[in-house]
Design a protein around this motif. Structure first.
Motif, PDB file in Angstrom:
ATOM      1  N   GLU A  47     -18.250 -44.982  12.361  1.00  0.00           N
ATOM      2  CA  GLU A  47     -18.730 -43.611  12.562  1.00  0.00           C
ATOM      3  C   GLU A  47     -17.593 -42.713  13.035  1.00  0.00           C
ATOM      4  N   ASP A  48     -16.757 -43.217  13.931  1.00  0.00           N
ATOM      5  CA  ASP A  48     -15.565 -42.497  14.381  1.00  0.00           C
ATOM      6  C   ASP A  48     -14.425 -42.900  13.452  1.00  0.00           C
ATOM      7  N   CYS A  49     -14.147 -42.082  12.447  1.00  0.00           N
ATOM      8  CA  CYS A  49     -13.168 -42.481  11.441  1.00  0.00           C
ATOM      9  C   CYS A  49     -12.301 -41.286  11.033  1.00  0.00           C
ATOM     10  N   HIS A  50     -11.103 -41.624  10.572  1.00  0.00           N
ATOM     11  CA  HIS A  50     -10.114 -40.594  10.250  1.00  0.00           C
ATOM     12  C   HIS A  50      -9.265 -41.107   9.088  1.00  0.00           C
ATOM     13  N   TRP A  51      -9.122 -40.277   8.072  1.00  0.00           N
ATOM     14  CA  TRP A  51      -8.266 -40.612   6.930  1.00  0.00           C
ATOM     15  C   TRP A  51      -7.196 -39.536   6.840  1.00  0.00           C
ATOM     16  N   ARG A  52      -5.967 -39.907   7.155  1.00  0.00           N
ATOM     17  CA  ARG A  52      -4.836 -38.972   7.037  1.00  0.00           C
ATOM     18  C   ARG A  52      -4.130 -39.234   5.716  1.00  0.00           C
ATOM     19  N   ASP A  53      -3.995 -38.181   4.932  1.00  0.00           N
ATOM     20  CA  ASP A  53      -3.361 -38.308   3.623  1.00  0.00           C
ATOM     21  C   ASP A  53      -2.121 -37.437   3.546  1.00  0.00           C
ATOM     22  N   VAL A 116      -3.738 -49.241   7.949  1.00  0.00           N
ATOM     23  CA  VAL A 116      -5.164 -49.288   8.272  1.00  0.00           C
ATOM     24  C   VAL A 116      -5.350 -49.847   9.672  1.00  0.00           C
ATOM     25  N   ARG A 117      -6.290 -49.255  10.411  1.00  0.00           N
ATOM     26  CA  ARG A 117      -6.759 -49.822  11.682  1.00  0.00           C
ATOM     27  C   ARG A 117      -8.263 -50.047  11.580  1.00  0.00           C
ATOM     28  N   LEU A 118      -8.686 -51.256  11.894  1.00  0.00           N
ATOM     29  CA  LEU A 118     -10.094 -51.620  11.827  1.00  0.00           C
ATOM     30  C   LEU A 118     -10.636 -51.922  13.215  1.00  0.00           C
ATOM     31  N   LYS A 119     -11.850 -51.486  13.464  1.00  0.00           N
ATOM     32  CA  LYS A 119     -12.602 -51.876  14.654  1.00  0.00           C
ATOM     33  C   LYS A 119     -13.909 -52.511  14.188  1.00  0.00           C
ATOM     34  N   ASP A 120     -14.165 -53.735  14.656  1.00  0.00           N
ATOM     35  CA  ASP A 120     -15.379 -54.456  14.264  1.00  0.00           C
ATOM     36  C   ASP A 120     -15.521 -54.513  12.747  1.00  0.00           C
ATOM     37  N   GLY A 121     -14.403 -54.687  12.062  1.00  0.00           N
ATOM     38  CA  GLY A 121     -14.417 -54.843  10.621  1.00  0.00           C
ATOM     39  C   GLY A 121     -14.542 -53.572   9.822  1.00  0.00           C
ATOM     40  N   THR A 125      -8.919 -45.793  11.453  1.00  0.00           N
ATOM     41  CA  THR A 125      -7.938 -44.840  10.921  1.00  0.00           C
ATOM     42  C   THR A 125      -7.341 -45.400   9.638  1.00  0.00           C
ATOM     43  N   LEU A 126      -7.126 -44.512   8.691  1.00  0.00           N
ATOM     44  CA  LEU A 126      -6.492 -44.862   7.422  1.00  0.00           C
ATOM     45  C   LEU A 126      -5.409 -43.835   7.125  1.00  0.00           C
ATOM     46  N   LEU A 127      -4.210 -44.317   6.845  1.00  0.00           N
ATOM     47  CA  LEU A 127      -3.114 -43.464   6.375  1.00  0.00           C
ATOM     48  C   LEU A 127      -2.822 -43.813   4.931  1.00  0.00           C
ATOM     49  N   LEU A 408       6.254 -44.093   9.470  1.00  0.00           N
ATOM     50  CA  LEU A 408       4.892 -44.206   8.960  1.00  0.00           C
ATOM     51  C   LEU A 408       3.910 -44.595  10.063  1.00  0.00           C
ATOM     52  N   LEU A 409       4.331 -45.477  10.959  1.00  0.00           N
ATOM     53  CA  LEU A 409       3.461 -45.829  12.076  1.00  0.00           C
ATOM     54  C   LEU A 409       3.164 -44.618  12.939  1.00  0.00           C
ATOM     55  N   PHE A 410       4.182 -43.815  13.195  1.00  0.00           N
ATOM     56  CA  PHE A 410       3.998 -42.592  13.974  1.00  0.00           C
ATOM     57  C   PHE A 410       3.028 -41.661  13.251  1.00  0.00           C
ATOM     58  N   ALA A 411       3.205 -41.560  11.931  1.00  0.00           N
ATOM     59  CA  ALA A 411       2.366 -40.659  11.134  1.00  0.00           C
ATOM     60  C   ALA A 411       0.947 -41.190  10.959  1.00  0.00           C
ATOM     61  N   SER A 412       0.749 -42.480  11.190  1.00  0.00           N
ATOM     62  CA  SER A 412      -0.566 -43.081  10.937  1.00  0.00           C
ATOM     63  C   SER A 412      -1.590 -42.746  12.005  1.00  0.00           C
TER      64      SER A 412
END
Length: 613
Positions: A47-53, A116-121, A125-127, A408-412
């Motif tokens: 539910e708390d999600c973010h996609w940075r492109d 990608v960062r996953l919480k509980d699968g 966050t997605l870069l 990229l990690l900083f930008a993610s």
């Protein structure tokens, strides 16, 4: 079978390693996108999600927040983008309930990389970032040019030097550049190098005598406050003996060498004086004065790389015209050599003010700093150890974090999420240097850690002011070597022929006044060069609408107008510190290359203009 949150969680539960978890998530997400099943794709997100492109899906720099934002991005861009070849790269890791790792992917037009960062699968966050355009790859590695024409019978008999001579003689005279970059500092040169590698005809103009003079002309003691690992230029990193903090003249010489080594077309001693966009013709009409002679250029794209800071803010105080000594903005300060035994007043308490005060003290001047509002201070060593070290340090390199990975990690980390990363780090900074801060406060210095205690980088991104990376001046304040006048709302009431009179009635005798009062938005250069109408159309540069001091809302979630399309067709802004100039020059160059090649570049969510300055 369609992916649902329940089936995805059940699959993840059977996973044995973080890499397995990421692979299962990525397979489900990629399958949903391939089937154009947006509901199934959204089921892969928390539910708390973010996609940075970064350009790959959006031809823009945007962050889609929440499932509603991601749905909008996919509904508008999924079909045209046609993503495929999703794969996990390397091994994922897990800590504090977060699984994270690298991914690769392709779209119809480009190849990309992501994180990608996953919480509980489910995705938190997605870069996604564009790395190269298909069919227009840089000539590197196995694609590098031969550099020689072996054998006989070649039509072009010119050697490399002759070809460079002819190119330099033609570009801007008999052949028009596709891109005109205004500014030959690290930003303009780095972007120029990217465009050169991509085969985009580019001319860089600057009124300075030589590349690097932007640094050489500053006060003698100036060094970079960021460490060397953070400051590399594109393609040519500093050698491994380079000092941690580069002196100004050394970085100036490096930039001059860089322009030569990267075969950049630079017109120095060239001032850009006027530009207007011809909508019918689709190009700019730009007048420059080259060695005092007017030259008319007609580039398609105009990039202002005049630095993150805009036009200097020079306050207008009553009586300033009567001052018998010397007064100037910090950007014009040459150094403290001439001020031994003299009295100086520096208005301001951020980076430049501290540096200039320390330089004046070093040269024997009597210096008073006037602090009008709180300043965030962080010691350089602590900043490197606690904040920058995990990504930019020798230890990071030994851990396999290259400069590109660090960028990229900083930008993610999306800007909405970034405070929760930085607040604990700066809590540790405050704990570690408690005695240091106590001494400054005892001297009367007003300290802060930002409106929400998130520290240096959030202040930098939100307002680009209000901080100092301590490289020695704070100790001079603590021990009284730099006199301090500080109070909330303190200001200058008037200037007398031999003094600065403050709003509290105090009088500071002075023979030198330095206005370390910062800069306006970068769009101030657009107002000067093009028109106020265009500057207003574009709106403010920098800040992202956090609602904190000097960064008014509404929320935008990305830096305004930086490295991406603006409301003025074919006008771009490129700036930031060396790290940002290096990293984001890639995405700006790819956007420009795509347009040069005539590719379709539909811009998703072109940002509105809420602020004109």
């Amino acid at each position: 079978m369609a992916v649902t949150e329940e089936t995805l969680s059940a699959t993840v539960a059977r996973s044995n390693t973080p890499t397995d978890t990421l692979r299962h998530w990525l397979a489900g997400f990629a399958d949903a996108l391939a089937r154009r099943d947006i509901d199934a794709a959204l089921a892969c997100f928390a539910e708390d999600c973010h996609w940075r492109d970064l350009v790959l899906f959006s031809w823009n720099i945007v962050t889609a927040e929440g499932k509603g934002g991601i749905r909008d991005l996919l509904e508008q861009r999924l079909h045209d983008t046609d993503p495929s070849h999703w794969q996990v790269e390397g091994e994922a890791s897990a800590a504090d309930g977060v699984v994270e790792g690298w991914i690769g992917l392709e779209t119809g037009a480009a190849r990309g990389k992501g994180y990608v960062r996953l919480k509980d699968g489910l995705c938190w966050t997605l870069l996604t970032s564009m790395r190269e355009l298909k069919g227009f790859e840089e000539p590197r590695g196995r694609r590098r040019p031969l550099g020689a024409q072996h054998g006989h019978g070649h039509t072009d008999k010119r050697n490399w030097a002759e070809r460079r001579r002819d190119e330099e003689a033609a570009l801007g005279i008999t052949e028009q550049p596709y891109c005109l970059i205004v500014g030959s500092g690290q930003g303009g040169l780095g972007l120029g190098a990217r465009l050169r590698r991509l085969g985009v005809p580019t001319l860089i103009v600057d009124k300075a005598e030589r590349p690097g003079d932007q640094w050489r002309g500053r006060y003698k003691s100036l060094c970079l406050h960021d460490p060397v690992w953070y400051d590399h230029m594109p393609y040519l990193p500093f050698p491994d003996h380079w000092p941690v903090f580069t002196p100004k003249d050394q970085i100036g010489d490096w930039l001059e060498m860089y322009a030569k080594a990267m075969e950049l077309n630079v017109w120095n001693r060239t001032e850009c004086v006027k530009a207007d966009f011809d909508e019918a013709a689709g190009h700019w009409n730009v007048t420059v004065m080259r060695d005092g002679v007017p030259v008319r250029l007609q580039p398609t794209q105009l990039i202002l790389a005049t630095g993150m800071s805009g036009v200097p803010n020079v306050p207008s105080y009553p009586g300033a015209e009567s001052f018998a000594g010397q007064q100037h903005h910090s950007s014009q300060h040459p150094g403290g050599d001439a001020w031994r035994g003299k009295r100086a007043v520096v208005i301001g308490a951020n980076n430049s003010a501290h540096d200039i005060c320390a330089d004046l003290v070093e040269h024997g001047a009597q210096v008073t700093m006037v602090q009008r509002s709180p300043t965030h201070i962080v010691r350089s060593q602590t900043l490197m150890e606690v904040v920058l070290g995990p990504l930019y340090s020798e230890q990071a390199l030994e851990n396999g974090i290259t400069t590109d990975k660090a960028d990229l990690l900083f930008a993610s980390i999306p800007y909405k999420v970034m405070p929760q990363f930085h607040r604990p780090a700066f809590d540790e900074v405050r704990r570690r240097d408690a005695d240091f801060y106590a001494r400054l406060e005892k001297a009367g210095f007003m300290l802060d850690f930002g409106d929400d205690d998130t520290g240096l980088f959030m202040k930098y991104l939100r307002r680009a002011s209000g901080y100092y990376i301590d490289v020695g001046a704070s100790e001079l304040i603590a021990d009284g070597s730099i006199a301090l006048r500080s109070a909330p709302g303190l200001n200058v009431d008037r200037i007398e022929p031999d003094a600065v009179v403050l709003s509290d009635g105090s009088r500071l005798p002075a023979e030198l006044i330095v206005y370390a009062t910062g800069y306006g938005s970068m769009n101030g250069w657009a107002a000067q060069l093009i028109s106020q109408q265009v500057a207003d159309k574009v709106g403010k540069c920098w800040g992202y609408g956090s609602g904190t001091t000097k960064d008014p809302g509404p929320w935008e979630g990305e830096l305004r107008n930086m490295w991406k399309p603006t409301r003025q067709q074919n006008l771009w802004f490129h700036g930031g510190n060396l790290h940002q100039s290096r990293h984001y020059s890639l995405y700006l160059a790819l956007q420009l290359k795509a347009r040069y090649e005539g590719l379709d570049t539909p811009v998703y969510r072109l940002a509105p203009s809420h602020h004109v300055q």
